[in-house]
Design an enzyme around this catalytic site. Structure first.
Site, PDB file in Angstrom:
ATOM      1  N   ASP A 139      -0.396  19.931  13.459  1.00  0.00           N
ATOM      2  CA  ASP A 139      -0.917  20.909  14.418  1.00  0.00           C
ATOM      3  C   ASP A 139      -2.266  21.430  13.955  1.00  0.00           C
ATOM      4  O   ASP A 139      -2.357  22.270  13.059  1.00  0.00           O
ATOM      5  CB  ASP A 139       0.098  22.066  14.546  1.00  0.00           C
ATOM      6  CG  ASP A 139      -0.332  23.099  15.588  1.00  0.00           C
ATOM      7  OD1 ASP A 139      -1.302  22.830  16.344  1.00  0.00           O
ATOM      8  OD2 ASP A 139       0.307  24.162  15.642  1.00  0.00           O
TER       9      ASP A 139
ATOM     10  N   LYS B 286      -7.284  26.055  14.315  1.00  0.00           N
ATOM     11  CA  LYS B 286      -6.797  26.895  13.225  1.00  0.00           C
ATOM     12  C   LYS B 286      -7.909  27.113  12.197  1.00  0.00           C
ATOM     13  O   LYS B 286      -8.878  26.364  12.159  1.00  0.00           O
ATOM     14  CB  LYS B 286      -5.594  26.219  12.549  1.00  0.00           C
ATOM     15  CG  LYS B 286      -4.343  26.224  13.421  1.00  0.00           C
ATOM     16  CD  LYS B 286      -3.157  25.639  12.690  1.00  0.00           C
ATOM     17  CE  LYS B 286      -1.919  25.650  13.568  1.00  0.00           C
ATOM     18  NZ  LYS B 286      -1.422  26.993  13.908  1.00  0.00           N
TER      19      LYS B 286
ATOM     20  N   ARG C 133       5.596  25.532  22.491  1.00  0.00           N
ATOM     21  CA  ARG C 133       6.347  25.946  23.688  1.00  0.00           C
ATOM     22  C   ARG C 133       6.098  24.977  24.854  1.00  0.00           C
ATOM     23  O   ARG C 133       6.951  24.828  25.726  1.00  0.00           O
ATOM     24  CB  ARG C 133       5.991  27.392  24.050  1.00  0.00           C
ATOM     25  CG  ARG C 133       4.562  27.622  24.464  1.00  0.00           C
ATOM     26  CD  ARG C 133       4.135  29.072  24.320  1.00  0.00           C
ATOM     27  NE  ARG C 133       3.884  29.434  22.929  1.00  0.00           N
ATOM     28  CZ  ARG C 133       3.484  30.628  22.523  1.00  0.00           C
ATOM     29  NH1 ARG C 133       3.295  31.596  23.390  1.00  0.00           N
ATOM     30  NH2 ARG C 133       3.273  30.873  21.249  1.00  0.00           N
TER      31      ARG C 133
HETATM   32  N1  BES Z   1       2.781  25.641  14.420  1.00  0.00           N
HETATM   33  C1  BES Z   1       2.347  26.951  14.684  1.00  0.00           C
HETATM   34  C2  BES Z   1       3.260  28.023  14.087  1.00  0.00           C
HETATM   35  C3  BES Z   1       3.365  28.080  12.594  1.00  0.00           C
HETATM   36  C4  BES Z   1       2.646  29.010  11.890  1.00  0.00           C
HETATM   37  C5  BES Z   1       4.233  27.247  11.919  1.00  0.00           C
HETATM   38  C6  BES Z   1       2.762  29.083  10.522  1.00  0.00           C
HETATM   39  C7  BES Z   1       4.352  27.313  10.550  1.00  0.00           C
HETATM   40  C8  BES Z   1       3.625  28.249   9.848  1.00  0.00           C
HETATM   41  C9  BES Z   1       2.258  27.204  16.189  1.00  0.00           C
HETATM   42  O1  BES Z   1       2.007  26.088  16.969  1.00  0.00           O
HETATM   43  C10 BES Z   1       1.139  28.177  16.409  1.00  0.00           C
HETATM   44  O2  BES Z   1       0.046  27.831  16.118  1.00  0.00           O
HETATM   45  N2  BES Z   1       1.469  29.372  16.879  1.00  0.00           N
HETATM   46  C11 BES Z   1       0.522  30.395  17.109  1.00  0.00           C
HETATM   47  C12 BES Z   1       0.662  30.824  18.543  1.00  0.00           C
HETATM   48  C13 BES Z   1      -0.457  31.671  19.043  1.00  0.00           C
HETATM   49  C14 BES Z   1      -1.726  30.910  19.050  1.00  0.00           C
HETATM   50  C15 BES Z   1      -0.134  32.167  20.444  1.00  0.00           C
HETATM   51  C16 BES Z   1       0.795  31.566  16.193  1.00  0.00           C
HETATM   52  O3  BES Z   1       1.950  31.944  16.028  1.00  0.00           O
HETATM   53  O4  BES Z   1      -0.143  32.071  15.605  1.00  0.00           O
HETATM   54 ZN    ZN Z   2       2.658  24.254  16.169  1.00  0.00          ZN
HETATM   55 ZN    ZN Z   3      -0.034  25.634  17.212  1.00  0.00          ZN
END
Ligand code: BES
Ligand code: ZN
Ligand code: ZN
Length: 502
Positions: free
Chosen positions: A271, A278, A352
């Protein structure tokens, strides 16, 4: 791997003999009286002097100097007999097995009767032992050039248990071992980097499982995914060179395909965040974003071994979330398989999206109950930390069954609310039915609420394992790295599942 014997024979040679010791009064009675006698009462003396303590998880190694067949004794402190739980027993076994592994012992004996209490039967103790043995001795070899010396691994455990038939003990040992091994398979998948575990690799892995355990298998290729209209899943894959795979495994343990449990696992092999990219610190470790898929595959392995009388469909949407000229973008509007349109506000909220179509597809395959597992949000880490899986549900009865399994598996879980306020936030878009990221408050809640929009009345539990899928510290039941969290909870949940009147 395991041998079960009824009579403890102190003359048999073993690299070590593992013995449980309860606190207050610590005494060597029954067979252990004979052991103490061979040591001329010196074991009792060690207890009296405090050198041999039965405090919970205290491990004392005593050399036998030829007084018995076993070269070393490992005494495992179990605390007060009345206070010992299955979970404490499992981690006590884990701790001693870690020590045996560190000492490079290839063989050991365990005197199981010394680990049994009024609450914990010999069969339960056997399960705890073998599960802990598999979990605690797990290692991910990685990709370093190997030395020529072959690794020494614990390969044989002889279990002495007078109170039961050998065959029953053996059966319980192999069930516990299956739970441990399934978890370890999940750990290995999560520890494997994204370049070596693509969606195609994940599909191949699932294919091997299907062959081994006689599961029905369906791997949807991109063209079929397009035909089925899985626009949310496809959007996430748009920036990738790797084709997406929708992986479906079916296990039918009942005559009829009824009361079907759908297990849905997020399978993002890496991701990047997409155009909502990120940070350079936040992107490291995102190979673990398929932890939900790994838990589902690990649970299917256990299910394949123990073959419960249940019906299960496992659905894994797998792709990476990449950036390119063709990638999906914020402001895009996409259409999911169930027809709902989604305004993309954040390409990093991709989990999601892939889960939305996977949930719809699990229902398409007859799922009457749904459990999804996903490394979904950083928000769950803010809310619950790194040791507790966040849960959400639209059905308290189903949730109770999942929670009971988690407690038994020794995996911490806590429920987060699914309120109308969050459902409304997810439904708030000027241009579409839903939006995938309604602001930074309560990330975990809105992510869960979003998935809930696709369950359409089917009882459902959502498990956010973003905090628990990995650990930075060594622990009694394994090394730092992937934990394989929820593998055992899911398998136990399936094994014990009782259909709900709807
Ligand atoms: N894969 C990430 C969530 C994640 C964060 C997994 C840390 C493992 C460790 C997910 O896809 C994500 O990026 N979520 C975001 C959502 C936001 C952008 C609405 C988050 O939680 O920051
Ligand atoms: Zn993710
Ligand atoms: Zn993500």
């Amino acid at each position: 791997m395991f041998a079960a014997k009824k009579e403890l024979d102190l003359t048999t040679s073993h690299a070590s003999l593992v013995i449980g010791l309860f606190e207050k009064p610590e005494k060597f009675t029954g067979e252990l009286a004979g052991l103490d006698e061979r040591f001329e009462g010196q074991l009792t003396e060690l207890v009296r002097s405090g050198d041999l303590s039965a405090k919970l998880k205290n491990i004392t190694k005593v050399h036998s100097f030829g007084k018995i067949g076993a070269k070393r004794l490992y005494f495992v402190g179990l605390g007060k007999e009345k206070e010992l739980s299955f979970d404490k027993l499992r981690s006590s076994f884990g701790k001693v097995f870690k020590q045996l592994k560190a000492s490079k012992l290839e063989e050991t004996a365990v005197y199981l009767d010394t680990f049994v209490t009024e609450e914990i039967s010999s069969l339960d103790a056997a399960h705890a032992l073998s599960e802990a043995m598999a979990l605690a001795t797990y290692q991910f070899d990685g990709y370093k050039q190997k030395s020529n010396e072959p690794e020494k691994r614990l390969e044989k455990v002889t279990v002495y248990c007078a109170s039961l038939v050998e065959e029953d003990v053996k059966a319980s040992l192999s069930v516990g071992y299956a739970f441990g091994r399934g978890t370890n398979s999940a750990r290995t998948l999560v520890n494997t980097p994204g370049n070596l575990l693509t969606a195609t690799d994940m599909a191949n892995y699932a294919t091997d499982l299907a062959v081994k355990y006689d599961f029905d298998l369906e791997i949807l290729e991109k063209a079929e995914i397009e035909k089925l209209g899985m626009g949310a899943f496809l959007a996430v894959n748009k920036g990738s060179e790797e084709p997406p795979k929708m992986i479906v495994l079916k296990y039918q343990g009942k005559e009829e395909w009824t009361d079907v449990i759908g297990l849905v696992g997020k399978g993002i092999t890496f991701d990047t965040g997409g155009y909502s990219i990120k940070t350079k610190a936040g992107i490291v470790g995102m190979k673990t974003d398929m932890g939900g898929a790994a838990a589902v595959l690990g649970a299917m392995e256990i299910i394949g071994e123990i073959r419960p009388e249940q019906n299960v469909v496992a659905v894994i949407p797998s792709t990476d979330n990449m950036i390119s000229g063709g990638a999906f973008k914020p402001d895009d509007v996409i259409t999911s398989m169930n027809g709902k349109t989604i305004e993309v506000l954040n390409t990093d909220a991709e989990g999601r999206l892939v889960l939305a179509d996977a949930v719809t597809y699990a229902k398409h395959h007859g799922a009457n109950y749904l459990v999804d597992v996903a490394t979904l949000t950083g928000g769950v880490i803010t809310a619950l930390g790194l040791h507790t899986t966040g849960a959400m549900t639209n059905h308290d009865g189903l949730y109770k069954q999942v929670l009971d399994s988690a407690v038994e598996a020794g995996e911490q879980m806590w429920q987060l609310p699914l309120f109308e306020t969050e459902k409304e936030r997810v439904r708030n878009s000027k241009v579409a039915d839903l939006n995938n990221s309604p602001g930074s408050e309560g990330h975990a809640l809105v992510a869960g609420a979003f998935i809930g929009e696709f369950t359409e009345g089917t009882p459902w539990v959502h498990l956010d394992i973003a905090g628990t899928a990995t650990t930075s510290k060594d622990h009694d039941l394994g090394p730092a790295g992937a934990t394989g969290v929820m593998t055992r909870t899911l398998a136990l949940f399936v094994e014990r599942f009782e259909p709900i009147e709807i």
